[in-house]
Design a protein around this motif. Structure first.
Motif, PDB file in Angstrom:
ATOM      1  N   ASP A   9      12.581 -12.292   0.207  1.00  0.00           N
ATOM      2  CA  ASP A   9      13.472 -11.832   1.244  1.00  0.00           C
ATOM      3  C   ASP A   9      13.815 -13.015   1.836  1.00  0.00           C
ATOM      4  OD1 ASP A   9      13.102  -9.097   1.009  1.00  0.00           O
ATOM      5  OD2 ASP A   9      11.257  -9.196   2.158  1.00  0.00           O
ATOM      6  N   SER A  61      16.847 -12.717   6.946  1.00  0.00           N
ATOM      7  CA  SER A  61      17.019 -11.158   6.972  1.00  0.00           C
ATOM      8  C   SER A  61      16.104 -10.397   8.212  1.00  0.00           C
ATOM      9  CB  SER A  61      16.301 -10.865   5.676  1.00  0.00           C
ATOM     10  OG  SER A  61      16.234  -9.243   5.745  1.00  0.00           O
ATOM     11  N   SER A 116      12.447  -9.798   6.785  1.00  0.00           N
ATOM     12  CA  SER A 116      11.887 -10.907   6.427  1.00  0.00           C
ATOM     13  C   SER A 116      10.189 -10.829   6.706  1.00  0.00           C
ATOM     14  CB  SER A 116      12.462 -12.273   6.276  1.00  0.00           C
ATOM     15  OG  SER A 116      12.595 -12.480   7.789  1.00  0.00           O
TER      16      SER A 116
END
Length: 102
Positions: free
Chosen positions: A51, A55, A58
């Motif tokens: 990830d 994000s 994440s």
């Protein structure tokens, strides 16, 4: 301790550390600092994952890992630092007042 955020290399890192005769454990990435201290770990490896750090989803680690102080200890340290700064400011103000009368 190796905090694993889903990296494909976490097990490889663990194996290489063990080859150096150092005990290691793979733990979830969000393991709190208090648990690491409680279990006596003296080092931490953050193993990344797929990830993006940008994000919203994440993995997040305990931010206390970066200053070595758990939240309770941080609060106590902050209070002590604030008291020390206040004392320094009071002393500085006294020096300014005293020097203006000289």
């Amino acid at each position: 301790a190796i905090l694993d955020a889903g990296s494909q290399f976490s097990k490889l890192i663990d194996r290489k550390i063990r080859e150096l005769n150092i005990e290691s454990d793979l733990l979830p990435f969000d393991t709190p600092l208090s648990k690491l201290k409680e279990n006596g770990y003296s080092a931490v490896i953050l193993s990344g994952g797929p990830d993006s750090v940008y994000s919203i989803n994440s993995p997040q680690c305990d931010l206390a890992l970066f200053n070595g102080v758990s939240n309770k200890e941080t609060d106590e340290t902050d209070n002590e630092n604030n008291n020390e700064k206040n004392n320094q400011n009071e002393n500085n103000n006294k020096n300014i007042v005293n020097s203006s009368y000289n």
